[in-house]
Design a protein around this motif. Structure first.
Motif, PDB file in Angstrom:
ATOM      1  N   TYR A 523       0.825  -1.202   0.000  1.00 37.85           N
ATOM      2  CA  TYR A 523       0.000   0.000   0.000  1.00 37.85           C
ATOM      3  C   TYR A 523       0.863   1.259   0.000  1.00 37.85           C
ATOM      4  O   TYR A 523       0.335   2.364   0.008  1.00 37.85           O
ATOM      5  N   GLN A 528       1.059   5.468  -7.212  1.00 36.06           N
ATOM      6  CA  GLN A 528      -0.221   5.520  -6.521  1.00 36.06           C
ATOM      7  C   GLN A 528      -1.298   4.718  -7.244  1.00 36.06           C
ATOM      8  O   GLN A 528      -2.185   4.138  -6.608  1.00 36.06           O
ATOM      9  N   LYS A 532      -3.564   1.756  -5.616  1.00 30.46           N
ATOM     10  CA  LYS A 532      -5.024   1.710  -5.647  1.00 30.46           C
ATOM     11  C   LYS A 532      -5.525   0.385  -6.206  1.00 30.46           C
ATOM     12  O   LYS A 532      -6.502  -0.181  -5.700  1.00 30.46           O
ATOM     13  N   ALA A 536      -7.699  -2.227  -4.143  1.00 28.15           N
ATOM     14  CA  ALA A 536      -9.041  -2.585  -4.603  1.00 28.15           C
ATOM     15  C   ALA A 536      -9.189  -4.096  -4.747  1.00 28.15           C
ATOM     16  O   ALA A 536     -10.217  -4.677  -4.374  1.00 28.15           O
ATOM     17  N   SER A 539      -9.394  -5.682  -1.294  1.00 28.90           N
ATOM     18  CA  SER A 539     -10.687  -5.409  -0.680  1.00 28.90           C
ATOM     19  C   SER A 539     -11.769  -6.297  -1.278  1.00 28.90           C
ATOM     20  O   SER A 539     -12.651  -6.794  -0.563  1.00 28.90           O
ATOM     21  N   GLY A 565      -5.667   9.107   1.418  1.00 24.12           N
ATOM     22  CA  GLY A 565      -6.840   9.182   0.546  1.00 24.12           C
ATOM     23  C   GLY A 565      -7.519   7.844   0.388  1.00 24.12           C
ATOM     24  O   GLY A 565      -7.781   7.129   1.363  1.00 24.12           O
ATOM     25  N   ASP A 566      -7.817   7.484  -0.871  1.00 24.08           N
ATOM     26  CA  ASP A 566      -8.508   6.229  -1.145  1.00 24.08           C
ATOM     27  C   ASP A 566      -7.680   5.023  -0.715  1.00 24.08           C
ATOM     28  O   ASP A 566      -8.235   4.012  -0.257  1.00 24.08           O
ATOM     29  N   VAL A 567      -6.362   5.114  -0.856  1.00 21.28           N
ATOM     30  CA  VAL A 567      -5.501   3.998  -0.464  1.00 21.28           C
ATOM     31  C   VAL A 567      -5.605   3.750   1.038  1.00 21.28           C
ATOM     32  O   VAL A 567      -5.728   2.608   1.492  1.00 21.28           O
ATOM     33  N   GLN A 568      -5.584   4.827   1.816  1.00 21.64           N
ATOM     34  CA  GLN A 568      -5.710   4.678   3.263  1.00 21.64           C
ATOM     35  C   GLN A 568      -7.075   4.114   3.641  1.00 21.64           C
ATOM     36  O   GLN A 568      -7.184   3.249   4.520  1.00 21.64           O
ATOM     37  N   ARG A 569      -8.122   4.594   2.960  1.00 15.94           N
ATOM     38  CA  ARG A 569      -9.463   4.095   3.241  1.00 15.94           C
ATOM     39  C   ARG A 569      -9.565   2.608   2.923  1.00 15.94           C
ATOM     40  O   ARG A 569     -10.119   1.829   3.719  1.00 15.94           O
ATOM     41  N   LEU A 570      -9.015   2.186   1.795  1.00 17.39           N
ATOM     42  CA  LEU A 570      -9.061   0.780   1.420  1.00 17.39           C
ATOM     43  C   LEU A 570      -8.187  -0.073   2.333  1.00 17.39           C
ATOM     44  O   LEU A 570      -8.534  -1.218   2.650  1.00 17.39           O
ATOM     45  N   ARG A 573     -10.126  -0.529   5.509  1.00 18.39           N
ATOM     46  CA  ARG A 573     -11.242  -1.455   5.307  1.00 18.39           C
ATOM     47  C   ARG A 573     -10.740  -2.898   5.236  1.00 18.39           C
ATOM     48  O   ARG A 573     -11.334  -3.812   5.816  1.00 18.39           O
TER      49      ARG A 573
END
Length: 757
Positions: A523, A528, A532, A536, A539, A565-570, A573
């Protein structure tokens, strides 16, 4: 039993451990960690009359008492303790000593527990092992025992002669004579004196004839010219009693082979003192007294004491969990010896278990997988022992598992232990991804469908591209499994779910294990977009994979603060959606919460509070596998054990014809040597910018022995300088040594590719 004991420091011997079958199951098959149910164990004791039943209104026991223990038996208890410490085995709850008939009378079991058919082999092994150990212990020391016996026999001869003389002189009469003189009673004194003279006379005659008989016996023995064996028999008959008489009181010539452990005697007064000191009640305030819902008794495994505790109204189980350290202090034991278990009948009632000694410091022993027998992924995997010595099994199917800890606390060993179990099922496909590029997972190349190391290009290719291909393959497999199951007839797949029979029958429905060691590195890549895509894919696999038979086994020493951003959110999760978590020693509470989840701390589980020390490696909380959260001591499988298990696993797969992917081509020799790519693969992680020639040569010899087994520092230096890599100063351990820079090797590879293009 005694009333109101006050000395908590009284020492007593533990009762013998019950004989159990180490091969017996620990419980019914099912998902999650399987341990012996505490309520069921208590119910058994109620049923058989060893524990009074708990009525609707819990009984109150105001009288203090102690746990009655058996009389000490040094050899038996010590050997049992040594056996338990040397090779811990899974145990079943022992049956009570007495059964209760329908009429209420107590009945002893007809056949003792240790002599029943299922337990008889274990009893024989334990007994034979104990006898062999004691025999060997004393055989080594037999010459010393003989020398001591001869010496004390020599000392015993004059000592025995002195006793005979005192007997002849009637020394015991002196007190009576002195008393008669003190009382000024001449008649009594004269009477005693006459009796003493008469007694000395006949005793003297007896000693005279005794000496004559002894002299004659010696002369006969000397004159008869006896064979040495008869002299040995005479010595064997005379030396032991003379040595026993001659040795000082309290000194043993032959010591015990082992010493029994001792522990503190626990009683209800001490328990009350501990709870009141912890602020969980007050003995003098109305409705603030701590009471008991059962009598204090030994636990089912015989390794500690337990009692149901009723807190005052208004106090909760959570209050007791927060005060666990204070309770341990009040009991004067370590916090690792105190365990609290929630009771289903009331939020203010819980079971207090106090171990005789620190159970987490006792190793669980080697993994049972070393027997080389095939395993079934549809059955629970042996993971370790809990705080009560009960085996903890973990069903890997339908779940995802996160293992987290500080470095060198047993994280990789714990994750690898579960992966080894999957490897021993020849119908399980494994994809192994090792983000830290360590030797720990190298031997999985024998059975892995795909195996990926690190993030830097190596002799096998670009690990990032290989990882993307592997994750895409698993995603496609998940989609294909779900579509295929939907096409099967109801008679073959009645619930539309994957079953053991289907996974064996159809190769495209195989169970798949994805191992992600130090997954956080994927990650934090420079690209980047790649971050991602990996995030993805992981996840998706996390969300959909378990229902399709894809098991995710993740481990990390950095479970938070990754990406943006999205990477941290994923990432969050992916981390948070693991169904089962195993947390070993963590650096702080935040890391523990990231691994176990936010609710774990409120339930009393903080991995940062686990004990520190070499003996506690592999100890952690297994959270989410069942209603309970056991503190597990994992079985041990070191590098040599892993290689042995994986060699057996490969043989099983070759026999079943299930080798695929990387493992299927593992036996093919590597024909082409790429020095630049091989040298680049020797760099570990992104922190190493340069390596001395000696280190580089050693790593290549270890990793690629077929080409670099005899490689020297001068040889690799010459080969790389010939390919355009300069020899420069590289700092290593505070010293400047000649070596190669990673950037220079990468530049040489780029120049070669450009020239080839």
């Amino acid at each position: 039993m005694t009333d109101r004991p006050t000395d908590f420091d009284t020492l007593t011997e533990p009762p013998p451990h019950p004989d159990t079958d180490p091969d017996s199951p620990t419980g019914p098959d099912g998902q999650g960690a399987e341990v012996v149910d505490l309520d069921a164990a208590r119910a058994d004791r109620v049923q058989y009359g060893t524990l009074p039943p708990a009525p609707d209104a819990p009984p109150v026991f105001d009288t203090s008492y102690e746990v009655a223990l058996d009389e000490p038996d040094d050899d038996a208890d010590a050997d049992a303790d040594a056996d338990a410490e040397a090779s811990p085995v899974p145990v079943d709850p022992p049956e009570p000593a007495r059964l209760e008939s329908e009429h209420g009378e107590k009945r002893s079991p007809i056949i003792p527990t240790g002599l029943r058919w299922g337990n008889l082999p274990a009893t024989v092994r334990r007994t034979a092992g104990r006898v062999a150990y004691v025999a060997g212990f004393h055989a080594v020391r037999a010459p010393w025992y003989a020398l001591q016996a001869v010496w004390w026999a020599i000392v015993g001869v004059p000592k025995l002669a002195g006793r005979q003389l005192r007997w002849w002189w009637v020394n015991e009469q002196y007190i009576l004579l002195q008393q008669a003189a003190t009382d000024n009673d001449p008649a009594m004194w004269l009477k005693l004196h006459k009796e003493g003279k008469a007694t000395r006379r006949w005793r003297g005659i007896a000693l005279f004839f005794q000496l004559i008989a002894l002299g004659i016996a010696v002369l006969v023995a000397v004159g008869a010219d006896l064979a040495p064996v008869w002299w040995a028999v005479i010595a064997a008959a005379l030396i032991p009693p003379l040595a026993a008489y001659g040795r000082p009181a309290g000194r043993r010539i032959i010591p015990t082979a082992m010493v029994s452990r001792r522990y503190r005697l626990l009683n209800s007064d001490v328990v009350l003192r501990a709870y009141y000191a912890a602020g969980l009640g007050h003995p003098d305030k109305p409705n603030q007294q701590v009471k008991f819902g059962s009598r204090l008794s030994r636990d089912a495994a015989g390794i500690g004491s337990e009692v149901l505790v009723d807190l005052p109204y208004g106090k909760t189980f959570e209050d007791a969990v927060k005060a666990r350290g204070a309770i341990a202090s009040g009991l004067d034991v370590t916090v690792q010896q105190v365990y609290l278990t929630r009771d289903a009948t009331s939020n203010r009632r819980h079971m207090l278990f106090v171990a005789d000694r620190d159970p987490l410091a006792v190793p669980a022993g080697r993994t049972p997988l070393l027997d080389g027998k095939p395993r079934n992924i549809w059955q629970p995997a042996p993971f370790g022992l809990d705080e009560r010595g009960r085996r903890v099994d973990l069903l890997l199917l339908w779940i995802s598992i996160l293992v987290g800890a500080q470095p060198r606390k047993g994280k990789t060993f714990a994750a690898r232990l579960l992966a080894l179990y999957a490897a021993m099922d020849p119908y399980v496909r494994l994809t192994v991804v090792d983000g830290k590029d360590s030797p720990d997972w190298r031997k999985f190349a024998l059975i892995a469908h795909r195996i990926i190391f690190g993030t830097m290009p190596n002799r096998d290719g670009d690990p990032i591209e290989m990882l993307l291909d592997a994750l895409r393959e698993i995603k496609a497999h998940i989609q294909q499994v779900n579509q295929f199951l939907s096409t099967l007839p109801v008679t073959e797949c009645p619930d539309g779910k994957l079953t053991e029979e289907l996974s064996r029958k159809y190769p495209n429905l195989r169970v798949w294990v994805l191992v992600m060691e130090e997954f956080q590195v994927y990650y934090e890549l420079d690209d980047q977009e790649t971050n991602k895509e990996i995030a993805a894919l992981l996840s998706f696999i996390m969300a959909v994979g378990p229902s399709a038979g894809v098991i995710i086994l993740s481990s990390s020493q950095k479970p938070g603060g990754v990406g943006a951003g999205d990477v941290q959110r994923l990432f969050n999760r992916y981390r948070d959606n693991h169904a089962v978590r195993f947390a070993l020693k963590c650096g702080n509470r935040n890391v523990s919460d990231a691994i176990l989840g936010g609710d774990a701390y409120s339930e009393g589980f903080d991995a940062s509070s686990l004990p520190v020390g070499k003996q506690y490696r592999g100890v952690g909380y297994l959270y989410g596998a069942s209603d309970d959260t056991p503190t597990v001591r994992t079985y041990l499988a070191d590098a040599a054990d892993a290689e042995k298990i994986l060699t057996a696993a490969r043989a099983l797969r070759e026999r079943a014809g299930t080798l695929t992917g990387y493992a299927a081509g593992q036996t093919m020799a590597r024909e082409v040597r790429d020095v630049l790519a091989d040298a680049l693969s020797a760099f570990q992680g992104g922190s190493e910018t340069g390596l001395p020639w000696t280190v580089l040569a050693a790593r290549l010899a270890e990793r690629i022995p077929e080409h670099y087994a005899d490689l020297t520092a001068d040889a690799i230096s010459a080969q790389l300088r010939a390919l355009g890599v300069p020899s420069v100063d590289v700092k290593r351990d505070g010293k400047a040594l000649k070596g190669a820079k990673k950037a220079a090797i990468t530049a040489a590879i780029d120049r070669r590719q450009n020239s080839a293009g």
